[in-house]
Motif scaffolding. Sequence first.
Motif, PDB file in Angstrom:
ATOM      1  N   GLU A  84      33.333  32.983 -87.972  1.00  0.00           N
ATOM      2  CA  GLU A  84      32.036  33.600 -88.198  1.00  0.00           C
ATOM      3  C   GLU A  84      31.004  33.048 -87.661  1.00  0.00           C
ATOM      4  OE1 GLU A  84      33.504  32.884 -91.386  1.00  0.00           O
ATOM      5  OE2 GLU A  84      35.065  34.339 -90.830  1.00  0.00           O
ATOM      6  N   LEU A  85      30.508  31.898 -87.799  1.00  0.00           N
ATOM      7  CA  LEU A  85      29.547  31.178 -87.327  1.00  0.00           C
ATOM      8  C   LEU A  85      29.564  30.834 -85.839  1.00  0.00           C
ATOM      9  CD1 LEU A  85      29.246  28.477 -90.204  1.00  0.00           C
ATOM     10  CD2 LEU A  85      27.922  30.295 -89.816  1.00  0.00           C
ATOM     11  N   GLU A  86      30.845  30.546 -85.336  1.00  0.00           N
ATOM     12  CA  GLU A  86      31.015  30.262 -83.852  1.00  0.00           C
ATOM     13  C   GLU A  86      30.694  31.613 -83.060  1.00  0.00           C
ATOM     14  OE1 GLU A  86      34.920  29.177 -82.908  1.00  0.00           O
ATOM     15  OE2 GLU A  86      34.801  27.062 -84.005  1.00  0.00           O
ATOM     16  N   ASN A  87      31.216  32.785 -83.742  1.00  0.00           N
ATOM     17  CA  ASN A  87      31.059  34.228 -82.988  1.00  0.00           C
ATOM     18  C   ASN A  87      29.370  34.180 -83.056  1.00  0.00           C
ATOM     19  OD1 ASN A  87      33.425  34.439 -82.356  1.00  0.00           O
ATOM     20  ND2 ASN A  87      33.691  35.707 -84.282  1.00  0.00           N
ATOM     21  N   GLN A  88      28.528  34.202 -84.227  1.00  0.00           N
ATOM     22  CA  GLN A  88      27.214  34.241 -84.250  1.00  0.00           C
ATOM     23  C   GLN A  88      26.423  33.501 -83.530  1.00  0.00           C
ATOM     24  OE1 GLN A  88      25.490  33.621 -88.283  1.00  0.00           O
ATOM     25  NE2 GLN A  88      23.685  34.782 -87.837  1.00  0.00           N
ATOM     26  N   MET A  89      27.067  32.415 -83.240  1.00  0.00           N
ATOM     27  CA  MET A  89      26.095  31.331 -82.443  1.00  0.00           C
ATOM     28  C   MET A  89      26.411  31.680 -80.978  1.00  0.00           C
ATOM     29  SD  MET A  89      25.818  27.871 -84.191  1.00  0.00           S
ATOM     30  CE  MET A  89      27.298  26.979 -83.452  1.00  0.00           C
ATOM     31  N   GLN A  90      27.602  31.784 -80.634  1.00  0.00           N
ATOM     32  CA  GLN A  90      27.695  32.394 -79.190  1.00  0.00           C
ATOM     33  C   GLN A  90      27.118  33.564 -78.882  1.00  0.00           C
ATOM     34  OE1 GLN A  90      32.264  32.367 -79.548  1.00  0.00           O
ATOM     35  NE2 GLN A  90      32.284  30.055 -78.626  1.00  0.00           N
ATOM     36  N   ASN A  91      26.998  34.704 -79.726  1.00  0.00           N
ATOM     37  CA  ASN A  91      26.390  35.860 -79.529  1.00  0.00           C
ATOM     38  C   ASN A  91      24.851  35.984 -79.421  1.00  0.00           C
ATOM     39  OD1 ASN A  91      28.953  37.138 -79.028  1.00  0.00           O
ATOM     40  ND2 ASN A  91      29.191  37.805 -81.296  1.00  0.00           N
ATOM     41  N   ASN A  92      24.395  34.776 -80.188  1.00  0.00           N
ATOM     42  CA  ASN A  92      23.038  34.707 -80.256  1.00  0.00           C
ATOM     43  C   ASN A  92      22.105  33.735 -79.604  1.00  0.00           C
ATOM     44  OD1 ASN A  92      22.310  37.074 -82.190  1.00  0.00           O
ATOM     45  ND2 ASN A  92      23.988  36.333 -83.231  1.00  0.00           N
ATOM     46  N   TRP A  93      22.908  32.695 -79.059  1.00  0.00           N
ATOM     47  CA  TRP A  93      22.463  31.445 -78.366  1.00  0.00           C
ATOM     48  C   TRP A  93      21.592  31.928 -77.198  1.00  0.00           C
ATOM     49  CZ3 TRP A  93      22.963  26.556 -80.484  1.00  0.00           C
ATOM     50  CH2 TRP A  93      22.459  25.619 -79.679  1.00  0.00           C
ATOM     51  N   PRO A  94      20.380  31.743 -76.842  1.00  0.00           N
ATOM     52  CA  PRO A  94      19.709  32.299 -75.829  1.00  0.00           C
ATOM     53  C   PRO A  94      20.195  31.531 -74.491  1.00  0.00           C
ATOM     54  CG  PRO A  94      17.923  31.162 -77.443  1.00  0.00           C
ATOM     55  CD  PRO A  94      19.443  31.220 -78.064  1.00  0.00           C
ATOM     56  N   ARG A  95      20.455  31.944 -73.515  1.00  0.00           N
ATOM     57  CA  ARG A  95      20.702  31.491 -72.296  1.00  0.00           C
ATOM     58  C   ARG A  95      19.765  31.225 -71.270  1.00  0.00           C
ATOM     59  NH1 ARG A  95      25.518  30.783 -74.325  1.00  0.00           N
ATOM     60  NH2 ARG A  95      26.688  32.245 -75.064  1.00  0.00           N
TER      61      ARG A  95
END
Length: 95
Positions: A84-95
């Motif tokens: 869940e944490l991996e998904n949250q970070m991958q979906n919200n990390w600014p690119r």
Amino acid sequence: MANNLFISYDLNQEQTSSGYPVLIEKIKSLGNWAHIQKSFWYVSSNLDSESTAKYLRSYIDNNDALIVIDATNNNAYWFNLQSELENQMQNNWPR
């Protein structure tokens, strides 16, 4: 150029041949460092987050968690974080 790395870990079982003392010495060997909290470090290193995480991974057990955040280049590399944490970070990390 040096990278500003933040390293955090959760070791689930300290062992005689590994555990905190070995991992701490390996973190200190990466460059200039500051021990911010019990398992949270700042290191100025020529390595990037992936190289650092893969290097430190060899000094922790398979069930331990590790994350290295490269604040200079805005990226991170990790092992064994909850999905869940991996998904949250991958979906919200600014690119």
